[in-house]
Every structure is written in C-alpha cells, then in structure tokens.
Write an enzyme that holds these catalytic residues in place. Structure first.
Site, PDB file in Angstrom:
ATOM      1  CG  ASP A  70      31.230  29.231 -49.037  1.00 16.89           C
ATOM      2  OD1 ASP A  70      31.801  30.220 -49.523  1.00 16.89           O
ATOM      3  OD2 ASP A  70      30.005  29.069 -49.083  1.00 16.89           O
ATOM      4  CG  ASP A 113      29.767  35.276 -55.203  1.00 14.52           C
ATOM      5  OD1 ASP A 113      29.731  34.497 -54.240  1.00 14.52           O
ATOM      6  OD2 ASP A 113      29.245  35.032 -56.303  1.00 14.52           O
TER       7      ASP A 113
END
Length: 467
Positions: free
Chosen positions: A343, A124
């Site tokens: 991201d 993550d």
C-alpha cells in the site's frame, strides 16, 4: 542537512469513464501510459496554509503529518477487511503529491468533458469509484463554494447520465447504488462509503477517457464515474476536485486501463528524503524490460475479497539472519487477520506484534548506545544529527516473499529523523489479529510493477530517473 519524508499513495488509484482527456508524452514502439508522481512535501507545491501540501516547517511536523495519515488509513483498511486493438505506445501520466487526506497521497491533473474541463484528483489506492465535484441536479447546492472547481455536465456534449431504471444502474455497484428511482429517467444515485467512515453522494455518469500518444494515435475508453454534488464542506474531500480510484476492482480505472495497455501498471517511488522538483510517473502498459526485476504472486482470492494488493511474505531477516516469526502471521484469514498488503498510501510499515517485537529485538543491540525516548512512532531514540549519525551501525533489513523475491530497502527507508535529536525506526506495532502493511518508505528507490494479467507484483531497485 535536514532530511525529509514524503508519502506516496500507490496504487489503487484511477479513474474513469469520462471524456477525460489525458494528454501525456509517450514513447513510440511501447505500450504504456505514465502519470507524474510528486511527493506532497515538494517545494513545487508552495505553501498552502491549512493543508499539508509543500515543505513542512521542520522534520517533526513532517513526521507528524505522515503518522496521522497512516493512522487514518489503517482504520480505513480495517473497515474494508471487515467487510481494443492494441496501440503501439505505452502511455504515462505525471503525478504530484496530495494533501494529508488519509486515503491517498498523490494528485493527478486531467481534463474531462467536451470541451475539456481541467481538474485535480486525489489518487487513492483503497477505493474503486472515481468521482468529481459536480454542479448537476444538486442534492445540496448550498455545498457549492465560491472559488472551488466543479465539473459542469451541462457544458459537456459527451456527458451521459445513467438512468436509475437502466440495467447498467442495477449492476454498477450494489453496495453503493441507491434503490430510489422517482421516475425512469432520473439519475442513478450512489452513496459511496470510504474505509474510514466518510461518504460521498451523487449520481453515476459515462464519459470517454481519451489517451493521446506522441505518435499521434488516440484511444478512447468509456468509463463510469461519479458526479458528487452533495459534498459537505466539512468533509476532508473539500480541498480536492475529486478522487481517482486505483483499487483492484473491475470498476476502477487501474483495472480498465491496465486491460487496454498491456495488462499492467507500474510506478517508481523516489527517495522521500530528498526534496527535488523532479517527479515520478504512473505508467500503464509494458515499458522496456527492467533488469533484476523480482516477482511474487498476487494473492487472487484475498484481493477479490478486499480490492487491495495482498502478497505472501515468507519471512523477515536482519543482517542475513531470518527472524523467528510464527508463519501464521503471514497467512491472511477470511476476517483480515495476518497476511500483508502492498500500500503506497501508507507511509511506515505496519507489523503485527509477533513480527514487530522480533524486528525491534534484532535492532536493539546495535542501537543500545542511544537512549530510548518518546516520538511519533513506537521505537524512537536520542541520536546525533544526520551528518554525524553512523548508518553503517544500523542492521540491514530484508523482506522475503514467496517465489524467492527479496526486498532489501535502504537504511533511510526504516530509520529517520522524528525531531531534533530524535530518530525512529519506521515500523508501527499492531495488536493481533490485524494485517501487516508494506508502507511506501520501505518501497522507495524501487520500481514497482503490478502485472494484473499474470497476477504478479514485481520490484527492482531504481533511481527513478525520468526519461
């Protein structure tokens, strides 16, 4: 031939503080650690009913999975914004893709404890606490489900619980650490909230992460992690053994590992459209210098505030012509409006309306021969099959960054199949004030380097071939 999309959850993964035994091949005379990356739709993952692992049924189902994941992640990011001697080797870990969890897109397998116990963690890029499902002083032992893996602290001689009365407990993470301390030797408890509102609870512990190199050298890192024992099985984390956190925060594994291995980490995002067995790596340390690597500054003040990876965009061009986008769109405010973050956990690139509308307007003349239609993204059109679609008609996009770096993605990074006879431009429109997000489809076919020591982000075109 049908084309396929995949996601990558970049970067902000990582883990640890636990006797994690990472065993990975390493190359001598370098300093880095690699983790294998495999996209979530790889046939290697087989078919897993009830999850999004393995090849989707068709291209429409594939895009739906990716868009749904992006929506959850965007919501999460918005919430966040509201708010030792050197070894002679670099080390690398292989990754394989994760389920559609909304916060991360890749798994890493590792062994932790003494003797070692094996787990699969979701990587993550948007969180900082690495945790495992545990069976240890359960808050809700009824949540333990037959057939799932749990870390058993009582079976590890290297496990060390952190007492709630200790100074360490008081300084781990004030936002997540709970104040309750029934007696001095009770565990230090946390209630960790994710960007999309979900949370996990448990207690902190220390273990030693062990890195093993091809030349026989070993390196142990003591890290703090979470033992999550109160996980509601309706929670989306129920299908994973835990989370490997890579956020840009002192408590994350990314920061700690990068500090030990050359101050940087990197990864190469393969072409998502090509399903193959080979995987990529997450590398800690300095590999051989990559030719034509371009760098731009990591915005340090913004990154401290968000634990994300913000960079400064100076503009977007189409076929060499710079678009007339207001400059304030690329400036990140204290409230999270504007600016851009890198991201890899987001699939398509998200642009605020001032930028999105200009990009679409620049593409429309070249796509005017096709009728607009509804799809999973904001701009879709009827188009012939892939083998008949003329990509040479599609304008060439480029993102320009401060310092002169220019990202020129391939066409398949921003135009792709939505369903049979339908293609979409890979951009999602955001209302102002929001923040722009560089998604992994535009990042594919490039090696990305995050130089934390020098506060830079670099990229270079690459075939992502494994050595």
């Amino acid at each position: 031939m049908e084309r396929n999309i995949s996601l990558v959850s970049l970067l902000c993964f990582i883990i640890f503080n636990g006797c994690l035994v990472f065993e990975a091949d390493a190359v001598e005379s370098q300093r880095s650690e690699k983790l294998k990356l495999t996209h979530r739709h790889s046939p290697d993952l087989g078919h897993n009913p009830g999850t999004t692992l393995g090849p989707p049924k068709n291209s429409e189902e594939r895009l739906k999975q990716l868009v749904q994941s992006d929506k959850a992640r965007l919501h999460a990011i918005k919430r966040r914004l509201g708010v030792v001697g050197k070894l002679k080797d670099w080390v690398e870990f292989p990754f394989r893709s994760a389920a559609d969890m909304g916060i991360g897109q890749y798994f890493v397998s590792l062994r932790m404890g003494t003797p070692a116990q094996t787990f699969t963690l979701l990587v993550d890029t948007g969180s900082c606490l690495t945790w495992f499902k545990c069976k240890y002083m359960c808050v809700d032992c009824s949540a333990v489900v037959e057939g799932q893996r749990y870390f058993s602290p009582n079976q590890s001689s290297s496990f060390k619980s952190i007492p709630c009365s200790s100074q360490e407990c008081k300084t781990i993470d004030k936002a997540s650490t709970l104040p309750n301390c029934p007696h001095p030797n009770a565990p230090c408890y946390y209630d960790y909230s994710y960007l999309d509102g979900l949370n996990v609870g448990g207690s902190y512990f220390n273990e030693t992460v062990k890195f093993r190199f091809s030349n026989g050298q070993k390196k142990g890192l003591v890290m703090t992690m979470g033992c999550t024992d109160g996980l509601n099985q309706k929670n989306r984390f129920k299908t994973v053994d835990g989370i490997l956190a890579l956020g840009l925060n002192p408590m994350s594994f990314a920061v700690k590992a990068a500090h030990e291995f050359g101050g940087k980490f990197s990864f190469c995002l393969e072409n998502h459209w090509i399903i193959k067995s080979e995987s990529s790596y997450l590398v800690f340390g300095a590999e051989d210098q990559v030719p034509n690597m371009q760098f731009t500054d990591l915005l340090t003040e913004e990154s401290k505030r968000t634990s994300l990876y913000p960079i400064k965009v100076t503009g977007i061009s189409v076929n060499g012509t710079m678009l007339d986008i207001p400059s304030y769109v690329w400036d990140m405010t204290d409230r999270g409006a504007g600016g851009m973050i890198v991201d890899s956990g987001t699939t398509v690139t998200h642009l605020v309306e001032q930028a999105f509308d200009k990009v679409i307007a620049a593409f429309e003349p070249s796509l005017s021969m096709y009728n607009k239609t509804k799809g999973n993204l904001d701009y879709c059109f009827n188009a012939p099959p892939a083998e008949e679609f003329d990509e040479t008609r599609v304008p060439r996009l480029a993102l320009h960054f401060e310092g002169g770096a220019k990202l020129e993605p391939e066409v398949n990074g921003y135009i792709f199949d939505d369903s049979k006879g339908v293609k979409c431009l890979g951009f999602s429109r955001l209302a102002w004030p929001e923040m722009n997000i560089l998604g992994n489809l535009l990042m594919q076919n490039h090696l990305w380097e995050f130089d934390l020591a020098n506060k830079k982000v670099g990229f270079a075109r690459s075939k992502c071939m494994l050595d």
